[in-house]
Design a protein around this motif. Sequence first.
Motif, short mmCIF file in Angstrom:
data_model
loop_
_atom_site.label_atom_id
_atom_site.label_comp_id
_atom_site.label_asym_id
_atom_site.label_seq_id
_atom_site.Cartn_x
_atom_site.Cartn_y
_atom_site.Cartn_z
N GLY A 42 0.81 -1.21 0.00
CA GLY A 42 0.00 0.00 0.00
C GLY A 42 0.85 1.26 0.00
N ILE A 43 1.91 1.25 0.79
CA ILE A 43 2.79 2.42 0.84
C ILE A 43 3.48 2.64 -0.51
CG2 ILE A 43 4.87 3.37 1.89
CD1 ILE A 43 4.05 1.93 4.48
N CYS A 44 4.03 1.56 -1.06
CA CYS A 44 4.75 1.70 -2.33
C CYS A 44 3.82 2.08 -3.47
CB CYS A 44 5.50 0.41 -2.64
SG CYS A 44 6.85 0.07 -1.46
N ALA A 45 2.59 1.52 -3.47
CA ALA A 45 1.62 1.89 -4.49
C ALA A 45 1.22 3.36 -4.36
CB ALA A 45 0.39 0.99 -4.41
N GLY A 46 1.07 3.83 -3.11
CA GLY A 46 0.75 5.22 -2.89
C GLY A 46 1.84 6.15 -3.39
N THR A 82 -1.85 5.48 1.30
CA THR A 82 -0.84 4.42 1.41
C THR A 82 -1.34 3.27 2.28
OG1 THR A 82 0.25 5.28 3.41
CG2 THR A 82 0.95 6.21 1.29
N ILE A 83 -2.63 3.23 2.57
CA ILE A 83 -3.19 2.24 3.49
C ILE A 83 -3.84 1.11 2.70
CG2 ILE A 83 -4.82 1.87 5.39
CD1 ILE A 83 -4.43 4.83 6.11
N GLY A 84 -3.61 -0.11 3.13
CA GLY A 84 -4.13 -1.29 2.44
C GLY A 84 -5.64 -1.39 2.51
N ALA A 85 -6.21 -2.11 1.54
CA ALA A 85 -7.67 -2.24 1.42
C ALA A 85 -8.24 -3.20 2.45
CB ALA A 85 -8.03 -2.72 0.02
N ASN A 86 -9.54 -3.07 2.71
CA ASN A 86 -10.27 -3.95 3.63
C ASN A 86 -11.35 -4.76 2.92
OD1 ASN A 86 -8.83 -3.02 5.87
ND2 ASN A 86 -10.28 -1.37 6.25
N ASP A 87 -11.37 -4.73 1.58
CA ASP A 87 -12.40 -5.46 0.84
C ASP A 87 -11.73 -6.51 -0.06
OD1 ASP A 87 -11.24 -3.97 -1.17
OD2 ASP A 87 -13.00 -2.71 -1.55
#
Length: 533
Positions: A119-123, A281-286
């Motif tokens: 999530g951080i790297c994708a952000g 940068t935070i990962g998904a919950n779905d």
Amino acid sequence: MRQPGLKTSLFTGVAFALLLSGAAIAQSDTGAVEKVIDEVKEDVEAALGSSSAPQAPTYMPDIPAAITTPETVETRIGTLRFPNGVPDKETVEKVYDQLDFGRGVDAFLRGLSANSVQGICAGLESAGIGYNKGLGISEDLLDARQLFLTANTTTVYVVQCIDLSDGPVVVQLPPKVLGMADDADFRWVNDLGFTGPDKGAGGDFLFIPPGYEGDVMSEGYYVQKPRTNRLLLFYRAFVEKNDIAAAVAGVKAKANAFPLSEASDPPAPVIVNLSDLRINTIGANDFSFYEDLNVVVQSEPEDWVDPDTAGLYAAIGIRKGEAFAPDERMKAILTDAAEVGNAIARTNLFASRDPDTLIYEDQYWFTPFAGGSYQFLDGAVRLLDARMLFFYYATGITPAMANAKPGTGSAYAITARDVSGAYLDGGKTYRITLPGPIPANRFWSFTVYDNQTRSLLPTDQKLAGVDGSVPGIAMNADGGVTIWFGPEAPEGHEKNWVQTMPGGGYNIALRLYGPLEPWFDKSWKPGDVEPVQ
């Protein structure tokens, strides 16, 4: 010629007996008739009994009931049926739905660490900061527009991602920083800066890909050999005399990342000011959680995690070199699993049942780092709930977290509840008093975080908090301080006020920078969160 069966023989015997009984009746011998009938009855019952209840096998064990499966079992997933010890069609469907669901939940909880790095790297990529090409820096500090797990607003952050898939990568580290390099599963690789091999002087770090067999000139480098291709580098630039600009300039003058093949003529770094951006940068919950996890798996060697974890991911369709393409049934199950996994992680954070998370027995302040091990180990036991709590709430792993010494590092205390145990309400007013003297060698700070995102609480205050360096803050006579939290500033306490917003919940993080002995021996503790009427 067909031989007569059992029933034929029985009927023949009965007929013969009736003939005899008829003759006896003709001779008025009633006793003889009754005797014949009784004998025939016994023969018939014996013959019928032997046909309906087969004899026990000669080699029959004593079978404990505990090792058998009843034909009907009532469970939390419904009635399960096993006629003659095998599942019927409906049971097969229920069992495999449950198995896939359970593995989906387990994969969610185990994969929190990897998806946090992803999530951080994708952000960063969304902000134009690619792997091996640049870095992000919070030149004007962070605020709520940048979604980072529990970042603070008192430090200049520097963050970058590197990818070793195409070969070794050089990272040039500036002096006077403190941080760490973590791999794609958020495992510690090494410290950077003051606690790292450069001892705060900065220098060139060379990261070698896992399994790399090429020749490398390692002289002049701090050589690192991680288990994964992708890594997250994260550090703080120290601000001296409140001169943020000087700290930023020191980073920009030295920081860079590039392939080793370009070391003779390094490219200029791409440096992006994170302070001006709206990024996540935070990962998904779905369901997309599993799609992100698949990106990680495809980017790493097959043995980037242990075989059991790789097997868990593979069991739900995520395996190196294979497409992740769940059918309609499996996608529905994983969608449900993500929702339940998220519910478990969220409940474990805000309502932990682990008493070791509480810092004090009589208060609601808790630590996000229960157990005191950066590997979340208690001897040979992995503290699964402690690991889950940390990676759902925070980022950055280093042994320094478990080796804090008085006067160095930082200490953290979190609460989402007031003194009565009620969750904090953004529409209400509270206050917290830190008794004096506050045991911090450098300074203290309060920061508020949105319960939903675990990131900085969106308000009209840029800092989403307050700290001891804020000009004009009013201290108490004993050297302590009282801070108010609420939607409006209490009259006369404007400098000591942290804004919250009605209609939502939040949690408070207390940080002590350079915590002193009274923090460690618990002779000092912060006050409770008190509602203000």
